[in-house]
Write a protein that holds these residues in place. Sequence first.
Motif, short mmCIF file in Angstrom:
data_model
loop_
_atom_site.label_atom_id
_atom_site.label_comp_id
_atom_site.label_asym_id
_atom_site.label_seq_id
_atom_site.Cartn_x
_atom_site.Cartn_y
_atom_site.Cartn_z
N ALA A 39 0.66 -1.06 0.33
CA ALA A 39 -0.05 0.02 0.29
C ALA A 39 1.02 1.58 -0.28
N GLY A 40 2.18 1.23 -0.88
CA GLY A 40 2.57 2.44 -0.96
C GLY A 40 2.13 3.14 -2.22
N TYR A 41 2.77 4.34 -2.69
CA TYR A 41 2.36 5.11 -4.05
C TYR A 41 1.71 3.96 -5.18
N THR A 42 2.46 2.83 -5.71
CA THR A 42 2.09 1.60 -6.81
C THR A 42 0.35 0.94 -6.40
N GLY A 43 0.28 0.59 -5.16
CA GLY A 43 -0.47 -0.14 -5.15
C GLY A 43 -1.74 1.13 -5.21
N LEU A 44 -1.51 2.17 -4.36
CA LEU A 44 -2.91 3.25 -3.76
C LEU A 44 -3.30 3.91 -5.33
N TRP A 45 -2.22 4.47 -6.31
CA TRP A 45 -2.33 4.61 -7.26
C TRP A 45 -3.67 3.30 -8.36
N THR A 46 -2.58 2.44 -9.01
CA THR A 46 -3.73 0.72 -8.99
C THR A 46 -4.88 0.56 -8.83
N ALA A 47 -4.68 1.09 -7.60
CA ALA A 47 -6.26 0.57 -6.55
C ALA A 47 -7.13 2.24 -6.58
N TYR A 48 -7.14 3.51 -7.35
CA TYR A 48 -7.40 4.11 -7.25
C TYR A 48 -7.86 4.28 -8.96
N TYR A 49 -7.34 4.51 -9.88
CA TYR A 49 -7.55 4.33 -11.25
C TYR A 49 -7.98 3.36 -11.81
N LEU A 50 -8.33 1.75 -11.13
CA LEU A 50 -8.91 0.75 -11.04
C LEU A 50 -10.57 1.17 -10.81
N LYS A 51 -10.81 1.28 -9.72
CA LYS A 51 -11.20 1.75 -9.00
C LYS A 51 -12.81 2.64 -9.57
N LYS A 52 -11.82 3.99 -10.47
CA LYS A 52 -12.53 5.17 -10.98
C LYS A 52 -13.30 4.48 -12.60
N ALA A 53 -12.01 3.74 -13.08
CA ALA A 53 -12.65 2.92 -14.72
C ALA A 53 -13.97 2.08 -14.36
N LYS A 54 -13.52 1.02 -13.25
CA LYS A 54 -14.96 0.14 -12.90
C LYS A 54 -15.40 0.53 -11.52
N PRO A 55 -16.12 0.92 -11.43
CA PRO A 55 -17.15 0.78 -9.56
C PRO A 55 -17.18 -1.09 -9.04
N SER A 56 -17.43 -2.03 -9.63
CA SER A 56 -18.05 -2.58 -9.11
C SER A 56 -16.88 -3.66 -9.13
N LEU A 57 -15.51 -3.14 -9.24
CA LEU A 57 -14.74 -3.98 -8.33
C LEU A 57 -14.23 -4.15 -7.30
N ARG A 58 -14.57 -5.23 -6.92
CA ARG A 58 -13.61 -5.46 -5.53
C ARG A 58 -12.26 -6.02 -5.35
N ILE A 59 -12.06 -4.62 -4.58
CA ILE A 59 -10.30 -4.15 -5.14
C ILE A 59 -10.06 -4.62 -3.59
N VAL A 60 -8.89 -5.16 -2.70
CA VAL A 60 -8.06 -5.30 -1.99
C VAL A 60 -6.99 -5.01 -1.27
N LEU A 61 -6.21 -4.13 -0.88
CA LEU A 61 -5.20 -3.65 -0.77
C LEU A 61 -4.60 -4.59 0.36
N ILE A 62 -3.30 -5.17 0.46
CA ILE A 62 -2.68 -5.85 1.96
C ILE A 62 -1.51 -5.03 2.14
N GLU A 63 -0.88 -4.31 3.32
CA GLU A 63 0.18 -3.87 3.86
C GLU A 63 0.57 -4.55 4.65
N ARG A 64 1.77 -5.26 4.99
CA ARG A 64 2.62 -5.37 5.82
C ARG A 64 2.25 -4.50 7.42
N GLU A 65 2.72 -3.30 6.73
CA GLU A 65 2.91 -2.47 8.30
C GLU A 65 1.37 -1.18 8.05
N PHE A 66 2.30 -0.10 7.02
CA PHE A 66 0.87 0.65 7.71
C PHE A 66 0.85 1.30 5.41
#
Length: 461
Positions: A39-66
């Motif tokens: 859940a750094g820049y790469t993961g968050l930007w990917t989640a952001y644009y995917l969700k914007k493009a297709k809101p129905s997607l179930r997206i989860v981010l998995i992060e070891r710390e925060f």
Amino acid sequence: MQVKRNGGISFWYADMGAIPTPCPPLAGDIEADVAIVGAGYTGLWTAYYLKKAKPSLRIVLIEREFAGFGASGRNGGWLSGGFGWSREKFLKNSTRQGITAMQKAMAGCVDEVIRVAAEEGIDADIRRTDNLTVATNPAQLERVREECETIRSWDADPERIELLDADTTRARININNVMGGFVIHGQARVQPAKLVRGLAAAVERLGVSIYEKTTVTAIAKGSVTTDRGTVRAETIIRATEGFTAGIPGEERTWLALNSAQIVTEPLSEELWRKIGWEGHELLGNAAHAYCYAQRTREGRITMGGRGVPYRYGSRTDVNGQTQQATIDQLHTILTTLLPQTAGCRIDHAWCGVLGVPRDWCTTVGLDPRTRIGWAGGYVGLGVSSSNLSGRTLTDLVLGQDTELTRLPWVNRKVRPWEPEPLRWLGAHSMYQLYRIADQREAAGLAHTSKLAALADSLTGH
């Protein structure tokens, strides 16, 4: 040089008041459409644009710390539009037009990040500025002129790159013994932790789940195994950058190089008048063991560079703590370039890791057979590169044929790094050679030291 605080992840979190409280961990096995590891820049930007493009997607981010624990919350705050690459290496599987398109797309990340920050209400101390690279000896000046000309010859907008003489450079920032430099217009300074935490809040508002304090132990087709349960997903994105070597099977994918920074106390107005820096430029130098600096929102100077370049077995730091020798080296760089700061207190020091592929070229891709994607190997230029990664991964995941998916960095595969102890020997030899090369050039060598070329050939830089 004594420092008030060492570690604590980074100064940027101290600037925000505290390290964030982690989100709850994964509470057992779940299913999703897209699982993103990191859940750094790469993961968050990917989640952001995917969700914007297709809101129905179930997206989860998995992060070891925060979210933002790694380089995203520790970097130098250069929103530069630059990326790690070699034109010669990219030409092997692309064209001049493809490389120019790559540079144009990457440069456009500056405007895109600023646009999203404004749209999502992310206050990340963003300030548009120039990137200034300075030379303080003849060999560095030779490289500055060559690099300026090379960038101009390939760039889609060559007018944004400008060569400066000594007086013009000094008028921007009063660098000691400056002989010249060059600027790249159209870049920006950011407070990196504010940006990554703002992105995390934005993706959560869109309905993306972030599971923190959850350690990934394996990634395979269709599943991400963690110490808290298994995530089943058709598509998996590995967005772990400098921490990639900690994932089983990825130990030799990217080298985990270390970079460290110090930050001064807020400088007085009188001192700023002596230094200049009124344009708040991003500042770097043309040394082989280069530095990177910025003037912060509240009038501090951050100075970054290589400390201990590599820990055996790609081990990472403990909560950002760095070595005293590294702090002393960075303080020497600061006071050599800006002797006006010699009496300034150093308030904070920290370090982090960045991912380096064997050919030092950033990549993004998606394996159509396994549906496992990746992005990273930013070699320290991830603030802007990660944004283009997120948009490119979105198109790849959704199966779209776009200008982004046709860029020459997509699905590039390079050989892995050598096993230990060869990795350790190679990385440390490279920086020892760079250090000696810098010393020889500072002593009066008129041209670039051949030792630097040897270091480059040794490691594929």
